[in-house]
Scaffold this active site. Structure first.
Site, PDB file in Angstrom:
ATOM      1  CG  HIS A  10      56.988 -51.958  30.708  1.00 42.54           C
ATOM      2  ND1 HIS A  10      56.836 -50.602  30.941  1.00 42.54           N
ATOM      3  CD2 HIS A  10      57.301 -52.492  31.920  1.00 42.54           C
ATOM      4  CE1 HIS A  10      57.049 -50.332  32.210  1.00 42.54           C
ATOM      5  NE2 HIS A  10      57.327 -51.467  32.840  1.00 42.54           N
ATOM      6  CG  HIS A  30      57.063 -54.846  34.704  1.00 38.00           C
ATOM      7  ND1 HIS A  30      58.329 -54.305  34.752  1.00 38.00           N
ATOM      8  CD2 HIS A  30      57.225 -56.195  34.624  1.00 38.00           C
ATOM      9  CE1 HIS A  30      59.233 -55.294  34.698  1.00 38.00           C
ATOM     10  NE2 HIS A  30      58.583 -56.438  34.620  1.00 38.00           N
ATOM     11  CG  ASP A  74      54.470 -50.618  37.688  1.00 39.06           C
ATOM     12  OD1 ASP A  74      54.685 -51.652  37.025  1.00 39.06           O
ATOM     13  OD2 ASP A  74      55.353 -49.764  37.896  1.00 39.06           O
ATOM     14  CG  HIS A 104      62.152 -52.356  32.399  1.00 40.12           C
ATOM     15  ND1 HIS A 104      62.822 -52.024  33.544  1.00 40.12           N
ATOM     16  CD2 HIS A 104      60.864 -52.634  32.789  1.00 40.12           C
ATOM     17  CE1 HIS A 104      61.998 -52.084  34.576  1.00 40.12           C
ATOM     18  NE2 HIS A 104      60.805 -52.460  34.141  1.00 40.12           N
ATOM     19  CG  ASP A 119      59.370 -48.703  34.394  1.00 43.60           C
ATOM     20  OD1 ASP A 119      58.936 -47.539  34.354  1.00 43.60           O
ATOM     21  OD2 ASP A 119      58.920 -49.572  35.148  1.00 43.60           O
ATOM     22  CG  HIS A 134      58.532 -45.765  37.649  1.00 44.09           C
ATOM     23  ND1 HIS A 134      59.462 -46.656  38.146  1.00 44.09           N
ATOM     24  CD2 HIS A 134      57.497 -46.506  37.220  1.00 44.09           C
ATOM     25  CE1 HIS A 134      59.018 -47.883  38.003  1.00 44.09           C
ATOM     26  NE2 HIS A 134      57.816 -47.832  37.449  1.00 44.09           N
TER      27      HIS A 134
END
Length: 312
Positions: free
Chosen positions: A62, A64, A66, A142, A212, A270
């Site tokens: 995804h 994001h 990080d 998420h 996530d 994570h």
């Protein structure tokens, strides 16, 4: 054939002094599959002596930061070092646009073919296949479109019992026996029963990467009996409401999912930067599912090739 996972990074949102952002390398045979590519991934590849030119595919769960801020830098390094092999890149809508903009304003024209596969993160779907493995996307829940990935070896050939093979068999017939066929004559009469001269194949190995996500029990059909499962565990269970609000999971929830799915081995990662000591997260997960380990950077998790069973 090797089947092993190397952890490169395991921190959520912001990195810490001893934890980088999410990245993993799954080695299957002689191929490297990079899963997520947080900031600093290429430095971690160098630290653990993983040759990035051997990476055949990259999977981004995804958008994001990080999970992908290290991608443009890694691709640029591959370019500067003269990569010529094509590279498969799997990711959600928007990823190719982001990379194109970065390369446009840096004047970068990659010297290798980048084959982009846009993912539908909302469904379970086969996204890659070669002679050895299949890869499926797994829908996560998420704050932005997000998916995990399920890697499975294909059915393996049946080992031949050499001292039971009739002398008249030709090489093409031996191949057919390896793939489970009986050998018949032109009239359809069975000359050699497969079960008499072969062993059951070695079990195919599997790895599930659950990125996530909120705790999502409806993933169970996809995760059932996998050999190795990674699941995010951003918080401990005393922050379950915080996890729910931010669309993350707790260590206990990750373990509950592993237990229900009857997986063989769970790895949690994570981690929120608030946890300097990760042992409480491990203890919480192991209370539910003892076969749990932390995704410590540099850790390697091997899925052993199981021996073939005698024919029944």
């Amino acid at each position: 054939m090797d089947f092993e996972l190397r952890i490169l990074g395991s921190s959520s949102a912001t990195p810490s002094a001893n934890r980088h952002h999410t990245a993993q390398v799954l080695t299957i045979g002689n191929q490297y599959h990079l899963i997520d590519c947080g900031e600093g991934t290429q430095m971690q590849l160098m630290l653990y002596k993983i040759k990035h030119q051997r990476i055949c595919s990259i999977y981004i769960s995804h958008l994001h930061g990080d999970h992908y801020f290290g991608l443009a830098g890694l691709l640029s390094t591959m370019h500067l070092q003269g990569r010529h092999m094509p590279l498969h890149l799997f990711g959600p809508p928007g990823l190719l646009e982001i990379l194109s903009l970065q390369f446009k304003y840096s004047g970068t024209n990659l010297c290798f073919k980048l084959i982009f596969h846009e993912l539908d993160t909302a469904c379970y779907r086969k996204i890659f296949e070669d002679k050895a493995i299949t890869v499926h996307s797994i829908p996560m829940e998420h704050r932005v479109p997000c998916c995990g990935f399920l890697f499975r070896e294909k059915l393996k050939p049946r080992p031949l019992i050499k001292d039971k093979l009739p002398d008249f068999l030709r090489p093409p017939q031996l191949v057919r026996l390896k793939w489970g066929e009986d050998i018949k004559d032109e009239q359809g009469n069975v000359l050699v029963h497969n079960s008499d001269v072969t062993l059951d194949p070695k079990p195919s190995r599997s790895y599930a990467y659950c990125s996530d996500s909120r705790y999502k029990p409806d993933l169970l059909p996809y995760l059932s009996h996998v050999d190795l499962m990674y699941h995010e565990a951003t918080f401990m269970d005393d922050l379950r409401e915080r996890a729910e609000y931010t669309y993350h999971s707790t260590a206990r929830q990750a373990a509950q999912l592993a237990l229900a799915a009857k997986v063989r081995h769970l790895v949690i990662g994570h981690f929120s930067v608030r946890y300097k000591d990760l042992s409480p997260l491990l203890a919480e997960a192991q209370e539910v599912f003892p076969a749990t380990d932390l995704a410590n950077e540099g850790s390697v998790f091997c899925v052993q090739d199981q021996p073939a069973l005698p024919a029944t």
